[in-house]
Design an enzyme around this catalytic site. Structure first.
Site, PDB file in Angstrom:
ATOM      1  N   ASP A  93     -20.951  25.566  71.016  1.00 24.37           N
ATOM      2  CA  ASP A  93     -21.006  24.634  69.501  1.00 24.37           C
ATOM      3  C   ASP A  93     -21.691  23.523  69.976  1.00 24.37           C
ATOM      4  OD1 ASP A  93     -20.449  22.739  67.758  1.00 24.37           O
ATOM      5  OD2 ASP A  93     -18.217  23.145  67.750  1.00 24.37           O
ATOM      6  N   LYS A 153     -25.063  18.427  62.297  1.00 23.63           N
ATOM      7  CA  LYS A 153     -25.387  16.943  62.413  1.00 23.63           C
ATOM      8  C   LYS A 153     -26.989  16.649  62.321  1.00 23.63           C
ATOM      9  CE  LYS A 153     -21.024  15.593  63.999  1.00 23.63           C
ATOM     10  NZ  LYS A 153     -20.038  16.350  64.718  1.00 23.63           N
ATOM     11  N   TYR A 181     -13.506  19.992  70.087  1.00 25.01           N
ATOM     12  CA  TYR A 181     -13.248  19.884  68.528  1.00 25.01           C
ATOM     13  C   TYR A 181     -14.569  20.897  68.056  1.00 25.01           C
ATOM     14  CZ  TYR A 181     -13.143  18.180  63.670  1.00 25.01           C
ATOM     15  OH  TYR A 181     -13.090  18.266  62.416  1.00 25.01           O
TER      16      TYR A 181
HETATM   17  C1  LIG Z   1     -18.757  17.199  64.063  1.00 20.03           C
HETATM   18  C2  LIG Z   1     -18.531  18.227  64.916  1.00 20.03           C
HETATM   19  C3  LIG Z   1     -18.131  19.672  64.197  1.00 20.03           C
HETATM   20  C4  LIG Z   1     -17.702  19.560  62.833  1.00 20.03           C
HETATM   21  O1  LIG Z   1     -18.951  19.273  62.092  1.00 20.03           O
HETATM   22  P1  LIG Z   1     -18.731  18.703  60.519  1.00 20.03           P
HETATM   23  O2  LIG Z   1     -19.952  18.743  59.773  1.00 20.03           O
HETATM   24  O3  LIG Z   1     -17.927  17.441  60.783  1.00 20.03           O
HETATM   25  O4  LIG Z   1     -17.622  19.589  59.984  1.00 20.03           O
HETATM   26  C5  LIG Z   1     -18.064  20.724  65.072  1.00 20.03           C
HETATM   27  N1  LIG Z   1     -18.438  20.634  66.200  1.00 20.03           N
HETATM   28  C6  LIG Z   1     -18.829  19.836  66.939  1.00 20.03           C
HETATM   29  C7  LIG Z   1     -19.069  19.940  68.341  1.00 20.03           C
HETATM   30  C8  LIG Z   1     -18.912  18.474  66.443  1.00 20.03           C
HETATM   31  O5  LIG Z   1     -19.418  17.319  66.907  1.00 20.03           O
END
Ligand SMILES: *Cc1c(COP(=O)(O)O)cnc(C)c1O
Length: 427
Positions: free
Chosen positions: A241, A269, A146
């Site tokens: 990511d 985050k 994701y």
């Molecule tokens: C949470 C998350 C996202 C998205 O971040 P948001 O601030 O919710 O848009 C993207 N990549 C990873 C790996 C995530 O855990």
């Protein structure tokens, strides 16, 4: 014990008339475990209180950002001071330099960084950057990975996965899906096949170096190194990511632990310390593609917001203190050991995947190494466990395939209470 939930239920009823599903992000609904979500009123340290006054030990930590726990006094003070000085200018501020310097220092793969307001924006912009830099249209992502909700990333493996993916959400057109190729996590051959079938068309591979959004699935030895080699061989960019793993598994993220250097990194985050911040960054020549220096457009009215920067700066400064990650590790080891003993005693099969302070309890006896083995574990078993733990005063992620997070303020007493609760929940 039956929890009193009257206020939460009333608020949820109203919320559903105002917002789709009563929530502003689907992960907050309890679709995966059944029942109505709790409305939270307050958090302090490792504990949260819902609107009915029930107290829980919190392992959701706002889905990762709160590595220092709720309402850390020094972070709160920094935010208050920033607010007093004005909440937004739409002009550069010194705070952006300070957070950027902290990030670039921690991640040697990043010469430059651009702040945005969410992980989604980071992922979306990193893809645009890879396409702009390479002049190529296609991207490779992994099944179960994701990277936020950008159109190009809401794509799942199609039956003809060797050619292209299929939209994973209504409203994503086939043309988006066509340029998104989907490989299997921890399966280098699946990536190699895509490169062979799409010669000179792949701009980048985007990967969570430690998968966190299918539950925690660590990379198998050689997987990240293999991705590095394949992308180099094919002149494509490697995007890590690290929105969850950055400043979580180590100060320098998964790339520090595994020693693999991506071309571009996405963060989010933790770098916002609970405020909305995302970031993408990488090699100088790549980042020089970004507007206003280069031809790739990307912007944001509230990007680099001074209040959000203040929360991020203080959070990273506190994480920089020596011994923090060792402390997190030993807390997490203790918790894992407790879970394992309790499950064993209750004769319930369990696999714990853990890296540092992020972990997932998979209800299965088999190894969990990728999306197929994730989905083979017992979701209903987790859902029952989730509800029983709630009754015992422990708040876990309301979905089976998510990570739980240990923070610096989880105490020995919290961990012991959690382990005891587990015994009762399984009994
Ligand atoms: C949470 C998350 C996202 C998205 O971040 P948001 O601030 O919710 O848009 C993207 N990549 C990873 C790996 C995530 O855990």
């Amino acid at each position: 014990m039956q929890l009193q939930r009257r206020k939460s239920q009333e608020l949820y009823k109203t919320a559903k008339t105002l917002m789709p599903g009563g929530v502003n992000s689907p992960a907050r609904s309890w679709k995966g475990v059944g029942g109505d979500p709790l409305f939270m009123a307050r958090g302090k340290g490792s504990h949260v209180w819902d609107v009915d006054g029930n107290e829980y030990i919190d392992y959701v930590d706002s889905w990762g950002p709160l590595i220092l726990g709720h309402a850390h006094p020094e972070v709160v003070a920094a935010v208050k001071q920033a607010v007093d000085n004005g909440m937004s200018f739409g002009a550069p501020t010194e705070a952006e330099n300070r957070l950027a310097a902290l990030v670039v220092d921690a991640y040697p793969s990043m010469d430059m960084v651009r702040f945005v307001s969410s992980g989604t924006e980071a992922g979306m912009s990193a893809l645009r950057l890879a396409r702009a830099f390479t002049g190529r249209p296609k991207i490779v992502k992994f099944d179960g990975g994701y990277h936020g909700h950008a159109d190009a990333l809401l794509v799942a493996a199609g039956s003809g996965a060797a050619t292209h993916g299929t939209p994973d959400s209504a409203g994503v057109t086939a043309s988006f899906a066509q340029d998104t190729l989907v490989a299997q996590y921890n399966d280098l051959d699946s990536v190699e096949r895509l490169f062979k079938a799409n010669k000179n068309h792949i701009a980048c591979v985007i990967v969570e170096p430690i998968a966190g959004n299918m539950g925690v699935v660590p990379p198998q030895p050689g997987f990240l190194e293999g991705l590095r080699k394949l992308t180099l061989d094919h002149d494509a960019l490697l995007i890590f990511d690290e929105v969850i793993t950055g400043f979580r598994v180590a100060y320098g993220g998964a790339q520090e632990i595994f020693g693999v250097k991506p071309d571009v990194t996405c963060l989010g985050k933790i770098i916002g310390g609970g405020m909305p911040v995302g970031a993408y960054g990488g090699r100088q020549d790549i980042m020089e593609t970004v507007s206003p220096l280069g031809p790739m457009y990307q912007a944001g009215t509230l990007s680099g917001n001074p209040v959000a920067m203040a929360a991020g700066i203080k959070t990273l400064e506190l994480l920089k203190r020596p011994g923090i990650y060792d402390q997190l590790e030993s807390k997490a080891v203790k918790l894992t050991g407790g879970f394992q003993a309790a499950f064993q005693k209750a004769e319930v099969p369990l696999r714990i995947n853990r890296v540092g302070s992020m972990m997932t309890l998979f209800f299965t006896q088999d190894e969990v190494t990728g999306w197929p083995s994730v989905t083979a574990s017992d979701k209903e078993g987790y859902a029952r466990f989730f509800h029983r733990m709630l009754e015992e005063g422990v708040y876990l992620a309301p979905a089976a395939f998510e990570s739980m997070f240990v923070s610096t303020v989880h105490t020995d007493a919290d961990i012991e209470a959690t382990v005891k609760a587990t015994g009762r929940a399984l009994g």
